[in-house]
Write a protein that holds these residues in place. Structure first.
Motif, PDB file in Angstrom:
ATOM      1  N   GLY A  23      14.172  20.125  36.736  1.00  0.00           N
ATOM      2  CA  GLY A  23      14.387  19.063  35.748  1.00  0.00           C
ATOM      3  C   GLY A  23      13.455  19.167  34.561  1.00  0.00           C
ATOM      4  O   GLY A  23      13.139  18.173  33.908  1.00  0.00           O
ATOM      5  N   THR A  24      13.002  20.376  34.271  1.00  0.00           N
ATOM      6  CA  THR A  24      12.020  20.543  33.192  1.00  0.00           C
ATOM      7  C   THR A  24      12.600  21.236  31.963  1.00  0.00           C
ATOM      8  O   THR A  24      11.885  21.545  31.026  1.00  0.00           O
ATOM      9  N   GLY A  25      13.890  21.492  31.994  1.00  0.00           N
ATOM     10  CA  GLY A  25      14.490  22.191  30.860  1.00  0.00           C
ATOM     11  C   GLY A  25      15.878  22.648  31.242  1.00  0.00           C
ATOM     12  O   GLY A  25      16.462  22.136  32.203  1.00  0.00           O
ATOM     13  N   ILE A  26      16.414  23.600  30.501  1.00  0.00           N
ATOM     14  CA  ILE A  26      17.765  24.061  30.814  1.00  0.00           C
ATOM     15  C   ILE A  26      17.718  25.413  31.508  1.00  0.00           C
ATOM     16  O   ILE A  26      16.747  26.152  31.406  1.00  0.00           O
ATOM     17  N   LYS A  27      18.789  25.704  32.232  1.00  0.00           N
ATOM     18  CA  LYS A  27      18.910  27.009  32.892  1.00  0.00           C
ATOM     19  C   LYS A  27      19.186  28.066  31.843  1.00  0.00           C
ATOM     20  O   LYS A  27      20.063  27.889  30.993  1.00  0.00           O
ATOM     21  N   ASP A  28      18.450  29.132  31.935  1.00  0.00           N
ATOM     22  CA  ASP A  28      18.547  30.167  30.916  1.00  0.00           C
ATOM     23  C   ASP A  28      19.621  31.193  31.244  1.00  0.00           C
ATOM     24  O   ASP A  28      20.131  31.882  30.367  1.00  0.00           O
ATOM     25  N   GLU A  29      19.983  31.285  32.533  1.00  0.00           N
ATOM     26  CA  GLU A  29      20.913  32.339  32.952  1.00  0.00           C
ATOM     27  C   GLU A  29      22.256  32.207  32.243  1.00  0.00           C
ATOM     28  O   GLU A  29      22.790  31.110  32.091  1.00  0.00           O
ATOM     29  N   GLY A  30      22.776  33.328  31.833  1.00  0.00           N
ATOM     30  CA  GLY A  30      24.134  33.374  31.293  1.00  0.00           C
ATOM     31  C   GLY A  30      24.264  32.812  29.884  1.00  0.00           C
ATOM     32  O   GLY A  30      25.365  32.735  29.354  1.00  0.00           O
ATOM     33  N   ILE A  31      23.165  32.406  29.285  1.00  0.00           N
ATOM     34  CA  ILE A  31      23.271  31.854  27.934  1.00  0.00           C
ATOM     35  C   ILE A  31      23.193  32.972  26.907  1.00  0.00           C
ATOM     36  O   ILE A  31      22.327  33.843  26.973  1.00  0.00           O
ATOM     37  N   LYS A  32      24.142  32.936  25.982  1.00  0.00           N
ATOM     38  CA  LYS A  32      24.133  33.896  24.888  1.00  0.00           C
ATOM     39  C   LYS A  32      23.423  33.207  23.717  1.00  0.00           C
ATOM     40  O   LYS A  32      23.677  32.040  23.436  1.00  0.00           O
ATOM     41  N   TYR A  33      22.515  33.948  23.070  1.00  0.00           N
ATOM     42  CA  TYR A  33      21.785  33.359  21.950  1.00  0.00           C
ATOM     43  C   TYR A  33      22.319  33.876  20.620  1.00  0.00           C
ATOM     44  O   TYR A  33      22.763  35.019  20.517  1.00  0.00           O
ATOM     45  N   VAL A  34      22.283  33.023  19.642  1.00  0.00           N
ATOM     46  CA  VAL A  34      22.805  33.371  18.310  1.00  0.00           C
ATOM     47  C   VAL A  34      21.846  32.861  17.227  1.00  0.00           C
ATOM     48  O   VAL A  34      20.903  32.124  17.521  1.00  0.00           O
ATOM     49  N   ILE A  35      22.119  33.253  15.996  1.00  0.00           N
ATOM     50  CA  ILE A  35      21.400  32.676  14.860  1.00  0.00           C
ATOM     51  C   ILE A  35      21.878  31.241  14.716  1.00  0.00           C
ATOM     52  O   ILE A  35      23.083  30.981  14.746  1.00  0.00           O
ATOM     53  N   ASN A  36      20.948  30.306  14.590  1.00  0.00           N
ATOM     54  CA  ASN A  36      21.318  28.911  14.368  1.00  0.00           C
ATOM     55  C   ASN A  36      22.381  28.829  13.259  1.00  0.00           C
ATOM     56  O   ASN A  36      22.200  29.372  12.171  1.00  0.00           O
TER      57      ASN A  36
END
Ligand SMILES: Cc1cc2nc3c(=O)[nH]c(=O)nc-3n(C[C@H](O)[C@H](O)[C@H](O)COP(=O)(O)OP(=O)(O)OC[C@H]3O[C@@H](n4cnc5c(N)ncnc54)[C@H](O)[C@@H]3O)c2cc1C
Ligand SMILES: Nc1ncnc2c1ncn2[C@@H]1O[C@H](COP(=O)(O)O)[C@@H](O)[C@H]1O
Lengths: 263, 326
Positions: A23-36
């Protein structure tokens, strides 16, 4: 002209956001990152201004973010930016807007600038604060939520249209200035193949906090997140049905008036 | 700590903007538990006249600043005055609207006051001796509850239409003029012209009712059927990004992640599929009506009431049936 474009690495808008076990943040797995998203408009506007002013104008991308942000900085370089400053330091992992702004301000001062373009907000923290804090730290005017930008003939002033409730404002500002970009300002270009090739040779100047002259992260976190919560579940949809469409509509009107009491 | 609260109110056309009373409502929630007084600051042309409309609201003082140099909004002019007022009052909490003005001004004044700001909050309450603010992150795909660390002035901007507006509680409040020494020449970015949105409908971010059209509208001219319904309900008209990109509607009325974030009592989505980026802009609406010919459209998962059908049939009927009862 020395043009800066700020860039933040954020999760893709389609990314499934789930809160982690602790409960300290979001799960990072499977997230694709992009330019804002809004920073794409900032890079594009910088490139357009460079093309208009020609000569010795340059666009420098400035990003504070993890190692992995390099890939996105390259994308901006492939769009046509000239070079980049990438502040990358473990101490910036849990970002406080004031810490980030202080770090960016230092990097920006070292670069020098005539104009800074950035996004109206980062679509992860949705704060929309960094640009105005920066403006205060750099003691320059700010124009937020820009939908049109035009440099004056003398290159010392600019006219910016910004969106407010109930319409648009036309703002005249002196330079240097920071302008935060809104959708509608422009259509960001895609990186071309030659652009991608060229980007490989462009310089990304990596800086740690020590390189910028900080002995440690500047300042403490000014806030504490007590808890992360998922969005409220919708309580389910009542499908309004009838043989005749008119009867369904009549029933909807009744529900809106008697049950929901909104009309 | 005195826990005094400053509400930064907004004035328009000589009156008080609705958000101001919502902010006072939020401030009362905090002060009834934490103690401390509530003051309100009103800046700009017509501030004093507008202040009269707030004197029965249990405020300690209403501070007004309406010099010549402040007639029109400017970040620098307003920031100078608001920082002065904040400093003089040594407030613990400063409430602003998450409006164009609050978003622009809040972080700048926070920086000057060496404070901390939470943007775009949907709720505030006391938990123990701390003011906890709840705010959406990742475009509403998650929320955080957040508190300041230490005692810095805590600026909190609150989304319109989220907190019940304060009701008058009687009595009267002294109005105090704030003499600012803002020089017009010192303001580097100035508004030189204002272009009002055409149509005379309420602004999307403030509207109680919104009628939105999606790609299914097929043509700009077809928005007429939505406008007819909107005019009957005193509603604003919105559009999905697909409708905007196709040229059916201006970008100024786009709802969603890259458009306006709205929070009406009633949101009527017509021919909108309910993509995650659209939901990001309207998911907190109190009641959502979806009209879509595809029973599997994701919008029905968020909607309160749904009608499966052709919007070109349903919307005119809805206008007709509402006319009979309104
Ligand atoms: C970075 C990013 C940001 C974005 N930001 C936004 C944003 O701010 N706002 C936004 O809206 N989108 C945004 N999008 C786009 C979003 O992903 C969707 O593409 C868009 O919302 C789809 O619009 P729509 O629902 O109108 O169209 P569609 O998805 O094409 O849906 C049309 C719907 O109409 C229904 N329909 C068709 N004909 C009829 C009829 N006659 N009667 C009734 N129903 C009918 C169909 O069944 C369908 O469900 C963004 C996307 C990205 C990648
Ligand atoms: N870490 C960062 N590095 C570079 N620019 C940033 C960073 N964080 C925020 N910005 C810029 O500031 C804008 C507003 O960010 P925020 O206040 O986080 O919503 C973004 O759109 C970016 O242009």
């Amino acid at each position: 002209m020395k043009i800066l474009a700020l860039l933040k690495r954020v999760p893709d808008t389609e990314a499934k956001i789930l809160i982690n076990q602790e409960g300290t943040g979001i799960k990072d797995e499977g997230i694709k990152y992009v330019i804002n998203t809004y920073d794409e408009y900032a890079v594009e506007e910088g490139l357009r201004l460079k093309e208009k002013t020609g000569g010795t104008s340059t666009v420098t991308v400035v990003c504070a973010g993890p190692e992995e942000a390099t890939e996105l900085i390259r994308t901006a370089l492939a769009m046509g930016a000239d070079d980049a400053v990438h502040v990358c330091d473990k101490a910036l992992e849990r970002p406080d807007p004031f810490v980030i702004a202080a770090v960016l301000a230092k990097a920006i001062k070292a670069e020098g600038f005539d104009i800074i373009f950035c996004g109206k907000q980062a679509i992860d923290d949705d704060m929309g604060q960094i640009q105005s804090i920066l403006a205060e730290m750099l003691d320059i005017p700010q124009v937020n939520v820009a939908t049109a930008f035009e440099l004056a003939a003398d290159a010392k002033r600019a006219t910016v249209r910004r969106r407010v409730e109930g319409g648009d404002e036309k703002v005249e500002t002196s330079l240097p200035v920071i302008v935060s970009c809104e959708k509608g300002l422009n259509d960001p270009r895609y990186a071309s193949l030659p652009g991608i090739m060229k980007a490989k040779k462009k310089e990304i100047r990596k800086k740690t906090l020590a390189d910028l002259g900080f002995a440690q992260a500047p300042g403490d976190a000014r806030s504490t997140i007590l808890r992360w919560l998922p969005p409220q579940k919708s309580s389910g949809c009542t499908m309004v049905k009838a043989e005749e469409t008119r009867d369904a509509v009549k029933e909807l009107v009744r529900l809106l008036r008697e049950e929901a009491k909104v009309v | 700590m005195a826990n005094d609260i400053l509400v930064f109110g907004e004035v328009r056309g000589g009156g008080i903007k609705k958000i101001t009373k919502e902010l006072i409502g939020a401030a009362r929630r905090i002060s009834t538990v934490a103690g401390g007084a509530i003051d309100t600051a009103l800046i700009g042309a017509g501030a004093r006249a507008a202040a009269e409309g707030l004197t029965g609201y249990g405020l300690r003082t209403i501070v007004v600043a309406e010099d010549e140099a402040l007639a029109r909004y400017s970040t620098e002019g307003y920031a100078a005055v608001l920082s002065d007022i904040v400093k003089r009052g040594a407030y613990s909490y400063i409430f602003l609207g998450a409006t164009a003005m609050g978003r622009d001004l809040g972080p700048r004044v926070t920086a000057r006051a060496d404070g901390v700001m939470f943007s775009d909050c949907v709720d505030v309450r006391m938990e123990g001796n701390r003011c906890v603010a709840r705010r959406p992150v990742y475009s509403g795909r998650a929320y955080v509850e957040i508190v300041r660390s230490g005692e810095r002035p805590n600026f909190i901007s609150i989304r319109p239409n989220n907190v019940a507006p304060a009701e008058p509680s009687g009595g009267s409040t002294p109005i105090e003029a704030h003499a600012s020494n803002v020089m017009r020449d010192a303001i580097r970015a100035v508004v030189t012209e204002i272009f009002p949105l055409e149509g005379g409908r309420p602004d999307l971010t403030e509207a109680d009712v919104i009628v939105t059209g999606g790609r299914a509208m097929k043509d700009k001219a077809n928005f007429k059927i939505l406008e007819d319904l909107a005019d009957l309900l005193g509603a604003a008209v919105g559009a999905s990004r697909a409708a905007v990109d196709a040229g059916f509607a201006p970008v100024a009325i786009q709802v969603g992640q890259t458009g306006k974030i709205v929070n009406p009592k009633l949101y009527i989505a017509c021919g909108v599929s309910g993509a995650i980026q659209h939901l990001a802009g309207m998911r907190t609406s109190k009641v959502i009506v979806a009209i879509n010919k595809d029973p599997n459209a994701p919008i029905f998962e968020r909607a309160t009431y749904g009608i499966v059908g052709d919007l070109f049939e349903v919307v005119p009927l809805l206008t007709e049936e509402l006319k009979k009862v309104l």
